[in-house]
Design an enzyme around this catalytic site. Structure first.
Site, PDB file in Angstrom:
ATOM      1  N   LYS A 194       0.860  -1.190   0.000  1.00  0.00           N
ATOM      2  CA  LYS A 194       0.000   0.000   0.000  1.00  0.00           C
ATOM      3  C   LYS A 194       0.889   1.230   0.000  1.00  0.00           C
ATOM      4  O   LYS A 194       1.663   1.453   0.932  1.00  0.00           O
ATOM      5  CB  LYS A 194      -0.879  -0.005   1.241  1.00  0.00           C
ATOM      6  CG  LYS A 194      -1.788   1.218   1.346  1.00  0.00           C
ATOM      7  CD  LYS A 194      -2.730   1.114   2.525  1.00  0.00           C
ATOM      8  CE  LYS A 194      -3.618   2.348   2.620  1.00  0.00           C
ATOM      9  NZ  LYS A 194      -4.543   2.274   3.746  1.00  0.00           N
ATOM     10  N   LYS A 248      -2.258  -1.663  -3.691  1.00  0.00           N
ATOM     11  CA  LYS A 248      -3.107  -0.468  -3.699  1.00  0.00           C
ATOM     12  C   LYS A 248      -2.270   0.783  -3.779  1.00  0.00           C
ATOM     13  O   LYS A 248      -1.290   0.870  -3.035  1.00  0.00           O
ATOM     14  CB  LYS A 248      -3.901  -0.479  -2.395  1.00  0.00           C
ATOM     15  CG  LYS A 248      -4.787   0.703  -2.171  1.00  0.00           C
ATOM     16  CD  LYS A 248      -5.418   0.604  -0.822  1.00  0.00           C
ATOM     17  CE  LYS A 248      -5.933   1.982  -0.462  1.00  0.00           C
ATOM     18  NZ  LYS A 248      -6.422   2.066   0.862  1.00  0.00           N
TER      19      LYS A 248
END
Ligand code: PBG
Ligand code: ZN
Length: 324
Positions: A194, A248
């Site tokens: 992330k 992400k």
């Protein structure tokens, strides 16, 4: 036991999400859950996505289920008066998210896949993803609170605890708590890779979770970091017992999705984040151009190696029959 391959096979709905090759089966619809009743408010930076109280959320998900959308990710949005510096309300079984999960599971059982976001930022008064001690995010204190939240979601009946915090060692700690409390079929989706991205803006409006000072650079990944760091994070989480490995954002990291999916054994998820969603909406003047763009975006995720796709486009793509 950290690795439980049966978790992803536990129900047919989980198997369809993780292993069916079609885009439709891979999609997960995100939702924002608020307190109160009869609340269904639009989020100006995310047209088409609302903040809903539990009653309205149940109506929405029942329509989604009829359309064939079986996988849902729930984000809690706390009232200001429920926030404190320790995120202590986030693990409360009477909060809207826990109540929603309980009700949805009693309605749909194994026919629904519920993924619940576990982080501190929606419940801390400072908006950080961890507990602050001596002016820094304290890793261990944060992990112990994340475990409390994860356990409350498991008790409510979540299929996958979705750890979006990026603290070190949290997957191992959450797995240990689930094991010791007997939740052997509860999965963990790790937001392993992330990035500290500028594409989360609309989400932070929606979840009221923007940090009141500083940024998330001390825990989320540096946007300049290379594949080895992404692989380190993914492999570490896999070893600690993550059942799904998430990358992400999605669109700006498709190369990373390919690199990671070539290395890990568990299903790989992408999060097609709020800023990516808004970007597509604001650059497509009509339904047909939106359809073409969304199809192109979703195919790029599949091509890069994604098994699971969390996307705000899910409902429109499925309900308008845009997918093959
Ligand atoms: C919470 C969380 C964020 C997102 C998912 N979980 C925001 C953040 O890290 O600030 C972003 C999702 C999106 O932009 O759609 N940690
Ligand atoms: Zn967070």
């Amino acid at each position: 036991m950290n690795i439980r391959p049966r978790i992803n096979r536990w129900t047919k709905a989980r198997r369809d999400l993780n292993f069916d090759l079609s885009i439709k089966s891979s999609l997960v619809q995100p939702h924002f859950v608020v307190s109160g009743e009869g609340i269904d408010e639009t989020i100006s930076s995310m047209p088409g996505i609302n903040r809903q109280s539990v009653d309205k959320l149940l109506d929405t998900i029942s329509k989604d289920m009829e359309l064939g959308i079986k996988s849902h990710m729930l984000f809690p949005v706390l009232d200001l008066e429920d926030k404190d510096s320790y995120a202590s309300k986030a693990s409360n079984m009477d909060m809207p998210l826990q109540r929603a999960v309980k009700q949805l599971k009693s309605l749909y059982g194994g026919d629904i896949v519920l993924l619940t976001d576990v982080c501190l930022c929606t419940a801390t008064d400072h908006g950080h993803c961890g507990i602050i001690h001596n002016d820094e995010i304290d890793n261990e204190m944060s992990v112990s609170e994340l475990c409390n939240i994860a356990l409350s979601h498991a008790k409510a009946g979540a299929d996958y605890i979705s750890a979006s915090d990026m603290m070190d060692g949290r997957i191992n700690a959450i797995r240990e708590v689930l094991e010791s409390e007997g939740y052997v079929s509860t999965g963990i989706l790790a937001y392993s890779v992330k990035y500290a991205s500028s594409f989360y803006g609309p989400f932070r409006d929606a979840a009221c979770s923007a940090p009141s000072f500083g940024d998330r650079g001390s825990h989320q990944m540096d946007i300049r970091s290379g594949y080895s760091e992404a692989i380190l994070e993914a492999v570490t989480d896999e070893g600690e017992g993550a059942d799904i490995i998430m990358i992400k954002p999605a669109m700006t990291y498709l190369d990373v999705v390919r690199q990671v999916s070539d290395v890990v054994s568990r299903p790989v998820a992408v999060f097609n984040v709020s800023g990516e969603y808004s970007m597509v909406l604001s650059s497509s003047p009509d339904e047909d151009s939106r359809k073409q763009m969304v199809r192109e975006v979703l195919h790029s995720f599949k091509r890069a190696g994604a098994d699971v796709i969390v996307s705000y486009h899910t409902r429109e793509a499925v309900s308008r029959d845009w997918l093959d």
